[in-house]
Design a protein around this motif. Structure first.
Motif, PDB file in Angstrom:
ATOM      1  N   ARG A  24      -4.615  -9.876   1.531  1.00  0.00           N
ATOM      2  CA  ARG A  24      -5.339  -9.177   0.461  1.00  0.00           C
ATOM      3  C   ARG A  24      -4.394  -8.359  -0.401  1.00  0.00           C
TER       4      ARG A  24
ATOM      5  N   GLU B 288      -9.068  -0.108  -3.360  1.00  0.00           N
ATOM      6  CA  GLU B 288      -9.184   0.954  -2.357  1.00  0.00           C
ATOM      7  C   GLU B 288      -9.521   2.247  -3.099  1.00  0.00           C
TER       8      GLU B 288
ATOM      9  N   VAL C 111      -9.414   0.978   5.963  1.00  0.00           N
ATOM     10  CA  VAL C 111      -8.511  -0.169   5.906  1.00  0.00           C
ATOM     11  C   VAL C 111      -8.659  -1.029   7.177  1.00  0.00           C
TER      12      VAL C 111
ATOM     13  N   PRO D  73      -4.800  -2.686  -4.155  1.00  0.00           N
ATOM     14  CA  PRO D  73      -4.336  -1.545  -4.948  1.00  0.00           C
ATOM     15  C   PRO D  73      -5.324  -0.372  -4.902  1.00  0.00           C
ATOM     16  N   SER D  74      -4.796   0.832  -5.100  1.00  0.00           N
ATOM     17  CA  SER D  74      -5.665   2.010  -5.230  1.00  0.00           C
ATOM     18  C   SER D  74      -5.792   2.309  -6.712  1.00  0.00           C
TER      19      SER D  74
ATOM     20  N   ARG E 271       2.424  -5.627   2.589  1.00  0.00           N
ATOM     21  CA  ARG E 271       2.410  -4.421   1.753  1.00  0.00           C
ATOM     22  C   ARG E 271       3.743  -3.692   1.874  1.00  0.00           C
TER      23      ARG E 271
ATOM     24  N   TYR F 258      -8.851   6.685   4.289  1.00  0.00           N
ATOM     25  CA  TYR F 258      -8.093   5.441   4.074  1.00  0.00           C
ATOM     26  C   TYR F 258      -7.835   4.741   5.403  1.00  0.00           C
TER      27      TYR F 258
HETATM   28  N1  GLU Z   1      -4.151   1.024  -1.194  1.00  0.00           N
HETATM   29  C1  GLU Z   1      -2.842   1.191  -0.662  1.00  0.00           C
HETATM   30  C2  GLU Z   1      -1.847   1.378  -1.799  1.00  0.00           C
HETATM   31  O1  GLU Z   1      -2.146   1.075  -2.943  1.00  0.00           O
HETATM   32  C3  GLU Z   1      -2.408   0.019   0.171  1.00  0.00           C
HETATM   33  C4  GLU Z   1      -2.967   0.106   1.519  1.00  0.00           C
HETATM   34  C5  GLU Z   1      -2.721  -1.110   2.403  1.00  0.00           C
HETATM   35  O2  GLU Z   1      -2.202  -2.118   1.927  1.00  0.00           O
HETATM   36  O3  GLU Z   1      -3.082  -1.017   3.548  1.00  0.00           O
HETATM   37  O4  GLU Z   1      -0.766   1.846  -1.540  1.00  0.00           O
END
Ligand code: GLU
Length: 325
Positions: free
Chosen positions: A9, A45, A193, A12-13, A207, A189
């Motif tokens: 997946r 996210e 997650v 992005p936040s 990631r 978070y």
């Molecule tokens: N949403 C997080 C970010 O943008 C990534 C979290 C993840 O991949 O578990 O840094």
């Protein structure tokens, strides 16, 4: 029984537009997934309160399209399924693994500093579990004015990362008992997650490597919530010439700013390819990038970066983007 299709997946936040560092991690995630014919999901996210905006979400979508990244199924927003998170927390609280915690992060930091004089080293986060109540089993989760934390099992945990290799840490020492439900009545978070990756059938999380310690914590949380853990792939972060990682808050140039000053997309992809240690002729599209990237070379590249002390962009990289590498 047939194995479920491998799935990764993009997560992005929506707290601001994407910079080159986000773009590289997302491109690597997408390329590793697409090269293997996995499902690639997009999950926003967006649980971080007012920091997450629809405006940032649209900017990110525009950036992903511009880079040439696509995804399967409809985009997922974490905030759309908070009731599922809440039910999972209620179940866990019946097993006595959740507790309410009136202490703020600042209180905890101060307690932790008092418990661990800097010269002594030692665990930083013990202060949270020194506050675990004695009679946890009588506690029922009720959202309210306080955060809720999960009790994390002590002891070292080993992650076999597909890129970094073996990584060992004690998540309780690093994180203490993490907040799983916030006083804003949203999942944290760390909780969301874990539950969402399991719920959406994510088998492979790809990631930035700043989240490697979180992978250990998330493994513990997955055990606690009775869901499977994915395979982990942590990719190197892109840093500026001083070694600082690119960040939204430091106002590093965003993809939309690059577009506005006329930087062509293929220059961005080619520079990113060069930064990943790929060879000339550099791929000029996300699809070509996916065709050329291979697992062994990502491992070699990331090992080399660790030995060299990280991946630094030249000081004038914004200028260099005007030309192919
Ligand atoms: N949403 C997080 C970010 O943008 C990534 C979290 C993840 O991949 O578990 O840094």
């Amino acid at each position: 029984m047939t194995e479920p299709k491998r799935t990764t997946r993009l997560a992005p936040s929506p707290t601001g537009p994407l910079h080159l560092g986000n773009a590289r991690s997302l491109l690597l995630c997408w390329a590793i997934g697409r090269a293997r014919d996995w499902r690639v999901l997009l999950r926003m996210e967006d649980l971080d309160g007012e920091r997450c905006t629809l405006e940032s979400e649209s900017m990110i979508l525009e950036d992903l399209h511009w880079l040439g990244l696509d995804w399967d199924d409809e985009m997922i927003r974490q905030s759309d399924d908070v009731e599922r998170h809440r039910r999972a927390l209620q179940t866990a609280s019946e097993a006595g693994t959740i507790f309410q915690c009136a202490r703020s992060r600042k209180d905890l930091r101060e307690t932790s500093e008092a418990l661990n004089a800097p010269h002594e080293g030692g665990p930083k986060a013990r202060s949270t579990y020194e506050m675990r109540p004695d009679h946890r089993t009588s506690y029922r989760f009720m959202p309210g004015e306080h955060n809720h934390r999960a009790t994390i099992a002590p002891g070292p945990l080993i992650i076999e990362d597909e890129i970094v290799g073996r990584y060992e840490c004690d998540p309780l020492d690093i994180f203490g008992d993490p907040i799983v439900w916030t006083r804003r009545d949203t999942p944290s978070y760390q909780l969301a997650v874990v539950l969402d990756d399991a719920h959406h059938g994510v088998t492979d999380v790809i990631r930035g490597e700043d989240l490697l310690p979180s992978a250990a914590l998330q493994t513990r949380l997955a055990e606690l919530f009775g869901v499977p853990s994915p395979r982990w792939w942590h990719v190197p972060l892109l840093r500026n010439h001083e070694g600082r990682r690119l960040a939204k808050r430091d106002e590093d140039e965003t993809l939309s700013q690059m577009r506005a000053r006329g930087i062509p997309k293929h220059n961005v992809i080619q520079h990113l390819s060069a930064s990943c240690g790929m060879n000339e002729p550099y791929p000029a599209t996300a699809r070509e990038f996916a065709e050329q990237i291979d697992h062994e070379s990502i491992i070699t590249w990331s090992k080399k970066l660790r030995l060299d002390g990280g991946d630094r962009l030249p000081e004038d990289f914004e200028d260099r983007l005007k030309e192919p590498p």
